[in-house]
Design a protein around this motif. Structure first.
Motif, PDB file in Angstrom:
ATOM      1  N   GLN A  27       0.850  -1.188   0.000  1.00 26.32           N
ATOM      2  CA  GLN A  27       0.000   0.000   0.000  1.00 26.32           C
ATOM      3  C   GLN A  27       0.889   1.241   0.000  1.00 26.32           C
ATOM      4  OE1 GLN A  27      -1.985  -1.381   3.647  1.00 26.32           O
ATOM      5  NE2 GLN A  27      -3.908  -1.153   2.524  1.00 26.32           N
ATOM      6  N   PHE A  28       0.434   2.283  -0.715  1.00 27.28           N
ATOM      7  CA  PHE A  28       1.169   3.546  -0.737  1.00 27.28           C
ATOM      8  C   PHE A  28       0.264   4.638  -1.284  1.00 27.28           C
ATOM      9  CE2 PHE A  28       2.074   1.254  -4.625  1.00 27.28           C
ATOM     10  CZ  PHE A  28       1.879   2.195  -5.624  1.00 27.28           C
ATOM     11  N   ASP A  29       0.674   5.882  -1.059  1.00 30.49           N
ATOM     12  CA  ASP A  29      -0.040   7.036  -1.597  1.00 30.49           C
ATOM     13  C   ASP A  29       0.855   7.750  -2.602  1.00 30.49           C
ATOM     14  OD1 ASP A  29      -2.185   6.565   0.125  1.00 30.49           O
ATOM     15  OD2 ASP A  29      -1.426   7.939   1.651  1.00 30.49           O
ATOM     16  N   VAL A  47       0.672  23.282  -7.844  1.00 36.02           N
ATOM     17  CA  VAL A  47      -0.711  23.050  -7.453  1.00 36.02           C
ATOM     18  C   VAL A  47      -0.906  21.545  -7.347  1.00 36.02           C
ATOM     19  CG1 VAL A  47      -3.119  23.291  -8.178  1.00 36.02           C
ATOM     20  CG2 VAL A  47      -1.482  25.132  -8.646  1.00 36.02           C
ATOM     21  N   GLN A  48      -1.514  21.125  -6.250  1.00 31.58           N
ATOM     22  CA  GLN A  48      -1.773  19.694  -6.084  1.00 31.58           C
ATOM     23  C   GLN A  48      -2.887  19.274  -7.027  1.00 31.58           C
ATOM     24  OE1 GLN A  48      -2.058  18.067  -2.045  1.00 31.58           O
ATOM     25  NE2 GLN A  48      -3.885  16.995  -2.723  1.00 31.58           N
ATOM     26  N   ILE A  49      -2.630  18.235  -7.840  1.00 33.90           N
ATOM     27  CA  ILE A  49      -3.646  17.769  -8.779  1.00 33.90           C
ATOM     28  C   ILE A  49      -4.314  16.476  -8.334  1.00 33.90           C
ATOM     29  CG2 ILE A  49      -2.724  18.976 -10.777  1.00 33.90           C
ATOM     30  CD1 ILE A  49      -1.383  16.416 -11.669  1.00 33.90           C
ATOM     31  N   GLY A  50      -3.845  15.872  -7.245  1.00 31.55           N
ATOM     32  CA  GLY A  50      -4.535  14.693  -6.736  1.00 31.55           C
ATOM     33  C   GLY A  50      -3.702  13.871  -5.771  1.00 31.55           C
ATOM     34  N   ILE A  51      -4.418  13.152  -4.909  1.00 31.58           N
ATOM     35  CA  ILE A  51      -3.806  12.158  -4.013  1.00 31.58           C
ATOM     36  C   ILE A  51      -4.451  10.833  -4.348  1.00 31.58           C
ATOM     37  CG2 ILE A  51      -3.485  11.395  -1.639  1.00 31.58           C
ATOM     38  CD1 ILE A  51      -3.729  14.284  -0.739  1.00 31.58           C
ATOM     39  N   TYR A  52      -3.622   9.821  -4.594  1.00 34.27           N
ATOM     40  CA  TYR A  52      -4.114   8.519  -5.005  1.00 34.27           C
ATOM     41  C   TYR A  52      -3.644   7.461  -4.008  1.00 34.27           C
ATOM     42  CZ  TYR A  52      -4.414  11.473  -9.049  1.00 34.27           C
ATOM     43  OH  TYR A  52      -4.683  12.528  -9.872  1.00 34.27           O
ATOM     44  N   HIS A  53      -4.579   6.839  -3.335  1.00 38.80           N
ATOM     45  CA  HIS A  53      -4.280   5.758  -2.396  1.00 38.80           C
ATOM     46  C   HIS A  53      -4.278   4.469  -3.203  1.00 38.80           C
ATOM     47  CE1 HIS A  53      -5.078   8.732   0.661  1.00 38.80           C
ATOM     48  NE2 HIS A  53      -6.230   8.971   0.087  1.00 38.80           N
ATOM     49  N   HIS A  54      -3.265   3.659  -3.018  1.00 41.56           N
ATOM     50  CA  HIS A  54      -3.193   2.444  -3.815  1.00 41.56           C
ATOM     51  C   HIS A  54      -2.865   1.236  -2.952  1.00 41.56           C
ATOM     52  CE1 HIS A  54      -3.338   0.675  -7.743  1.00 41.56           C
ATOM     53  NE2 HIS A  54      -2.358  -0.103  -7.351  1.00 41.56           N
ATOM     54  N   SER A  55      -3.536   0.136  -3.244  1.00 47.19           N
ATOM     55  CA  SER A  55      -3.287  -1.156  -2.599  1.00 47.19           C
ATOM     56  C   SER A  55      -3.189  -2.207  -3.683  1.00 47.19           C
ATOM     57  CB  SER A  55      -4.444  -1.540  -1.672  1.00 47.19           C
ATOM     58  OG  SER A  55      -4.547  -0.638  -0.602  1.00 47.19           O
TER      59      SER A  55
END
Length: 184
Positions: A110-112, A124-132
């Motif tokens: 798992q990581f972001d 500019v932040q364009i997104g945070i993606y949580h991944h498993s």
């Protein structure tokens, strides 16, 4: 006193598997910076017995949770976050696991990924993606080194969608040579 002495032959070998995680920023736009953090690998063995006769491990408890870190070269210390500019990569510090054969539900990574766009100081932040992702079935071998590699680009880090599924390809090389496992 003996006139001749037979040499004592000793063999030494690594009994664990060495692992690193590598993340590459393959965006075509030159101003996308990726931050990778909250790394967590669940499922490796934390207790096992080693058989000297056949050099195999028997796992007795597989409940270990590892939190791999990156190396902060500026401050010469581990860090849980890294920034990767276009064309660059970041690799975790090496960690060691007890070699074992895993199924498709044994090891959960798992990581972001946080994506930023724009010049330094004006990003500019364009997104945070949580991944498993569960690692594909494979055998971690005694004395082998594994490099699990993820390549991020505009197709798999999209502000309007989640990350695409990650799959691994496996190859095995002796310790001292990387085993390149591509995540995507």
């Amino acid at each position: 006193m003996p006139t001749s002495v037979d040499p004592v032959r000793l063999s030494f070998a690594h009994l664990l598997s060495k692992v690193v995680l590598k993340f590459e920023n393959k965006f075509s736009a030159g101003d996308v910076t990726l931050h990778i953090n909250n790394l967590r690998l669940s499922g490796p063995a934390n207790q096992a017995t080693f058989n000297l006769a056949d050099t195999t491990w028997t796992v007795t408890d597989a409940s270990l949770v590892l939190t791999p870190t990156f190396h902060d070269a500026v401050h010469n210390r581990p860090t849980n976050d890294t920034a990767i500019v276009v064309g660059a990569s970041a690799t975790t510090e090496q960690f060691y696991i007890i070699p074992e054969t895993i199924t498709d539900t044994d090891y959960l990574l798992q990581f972001d990924v946080t994506a930023w766009q724009g010049p330094v100081g004006g990003q500019v932040q364009i997104g945070i993606y949580h991944h498993s992702v569960y690692l594909d079935p494979m055998t971690f071998e005694v004395g082998k080194q594994y490099c699990l590699s993820a390549k991020f680009n505009s197709s798999n880090v999209n502000p309007d969608a989640a990350l695409e599924p990650i799959t691994f390809t496996i190859s095995v090389t002796p310790w001292g040579e990387d085993i390149q496992n591509e995540i995507f």
